[in-house]
Design a protein around this motif. Structure first.
Motif, PDB file in Angstrom:
ATOM      1  N   TYR A 147       0.800  -1.218   0.000  1.00 26.70           N
ATOM      2  CA  TYR A 147       0.000   0.000   0.000  1.00 26.70           C
ATOM      3  C   TYR A 147       0.837   1.275   0.000  1.00 26.70           C
ATOM      4  O   TYR A 147       0.606   2.167  -0.816  1.00 26.70           O
ATOM      5  CB  TYR A 147      -0.980   0.031   1.185  1.00 26.70           C
ATOM      6  N   ASP A 148       1.779   1.406   0.922  1.00 23.52           N
ATOM      7  CA  ASP A 148       2.535   2.657   1.022  1.00 23.52           C
ATOM      8  C   ASP A 148       3.278   2.984  -0.271  1.00 23.52           C
ATOM      9  O   ASP A 148       3.292   4.126  -0.725  1.00 23.52           O
ATOM     10  CB  ASP A 148       3.519   2.596   2.194  1.00 23.52           C
ATOM     11  N   GLU A 149       3.893   1.967  -0.866  1.00 20.82           N
ATOM     12  CA  GLU A 149       4.618   2.183  -2.124  1.00 20.82           C
ATOM     13  C   GLU A 149       3.655   2.544  -3.255  1.00 20.82           C
ATOM     14  O   GLU A 149       3.907   3.470  -4.027  1.00 20.82           O
ATOM     15  CB  GLU A 149       5.396   0.927  -2.516  1.00 20.82           C
ATOM     16  N   SER A 174      -5.096   8.721   4.199  1.00 21.82           N
ATOM     17  CA  SER A 174      -4.385   8.837   2.918  1.00 21.82           C
ATOM     18  C   SER A 174      -5.191   8.182   1.800  1.00 21.82           C
ATOM     19  O   SER A 174      -5.248   8.702   0.686  1.00 21.82           O
ATOM     20  CB  SER A 174      -2.992   8.205   3.008  1.00 21.82           C
ATOM     21  N   LEU A 178       0.764   9.898   4.343  1.00 24.53           N
ATOM     22  CA  LEU A 178       1.648   8.762   4.067  1.00 24.53           C
ATOM     23  C   LEU A 178       2.921   8.845   4.905  1.00 24.53           C
ATOM     24  O   LEU A 178       3.417   7.828   5.390  1.00 24.53           O
ATOM     25  CB  LEU A 178       2.000   8.696   2.580  1.00 24.53           C
ATOM     26  N   GLY A 229       2.288   7.528   8.177  1.00 22.35           N
ATOM     27  CA  GLY A 229       1.844   6.125   8.175  1.00 22.35           C
ATOM     28  C   GLY A 229       0.347   5.981   8.347  1.00 22.35           C
ATOM     29  O   GLY A 229      -0.141   4.936   8.778  1.00 22.35           O
TER      30      GLY A 229
END
Length: 180
Positions: free
Chosen positions: A80-82, A133, A176, A179
């Motif tokens: 998800y973060d990437e 986010s 983001l 987190g």
């Protein structure tokens, strides 16, 4: 959301205090009600005015570009973060493209596919779909996808829409980074 919770909590406390059963003479009951209204109005104004809103945040809108490095990293990595950072970066570039930009139609088609893939994959996971986010990125995706649907891939975004999207991109980057 936090402002609304604070206002409701303070208003509830003020109401409970102002209308609590007290043995007051009749003229003091009206004074208690006036005090409640004054306290509620002052508290609400203080809470609303104390924190700046996202819409009032100053965001620098970059100049449109016609030459750029066409991305080669389209698609999802299923982290998800990437993926959120990559989609945000691609959307930022898409918003920056001006009229007559090189390969603008190819970029728009790839961008729309990546946005659809991102939303259709990640909205199935409640822990991710509840993140600030994700919800802000989802809103931005709807704006950009709606532009592509209405105007096609060759036409740049209007200035007002660009400004709004840059504000949302800044909010996504902050979320983001935390987190969230």
């Amino acid at each position: 959301m936090v402002k609304i919770q604070a206002i409701v909590t303070l208003a509830t406390l003020a109401a409970a205090n102002a209308f609590s059963p007290q043995q007051l003479p009749n003229h003091e009951v009206q004074t208690a009600r006036r005090d409640f209204i004054k306290t509620t109005a002052a508290t609400s104004a203080a809470v609303i005015l104390s924190a700046p809103t996202i819409a009032s945040a100053a965001v620098e809108v970059p100049e449109s570009v016609t030459t750029y490095d066409f991305p080669s990293d389209w698609g999802l990595s299923f982290k998800y973060d990437e993926d959120a950072a990559k989609v945000r970066d691609h959307m930022y570039l898409a918003t920056t493209l001006g009229k007559g930009a090189d390969r603008m139609e190819d970029f728009g088609k790839n961008m729309k596919k990546e946005m659809v893939d991102f939303v259709s994959y990640y909205r199935r996971f409640p822990k991710i779909a509840g993140k600030p986010s994700f919800s802000t990125l989802y809103t931005s995706i709807n704006v950009l996808a709606g532009h592509y649907t209405s105007y096609g891939y060759k036409y740049p975004l209007p200035e007002k829409r660009r400004k709004r999207l840059y504000q949302e991109y800044a909010e996504i980057a902050k979320s983001l980074k935390r987190g969230r």
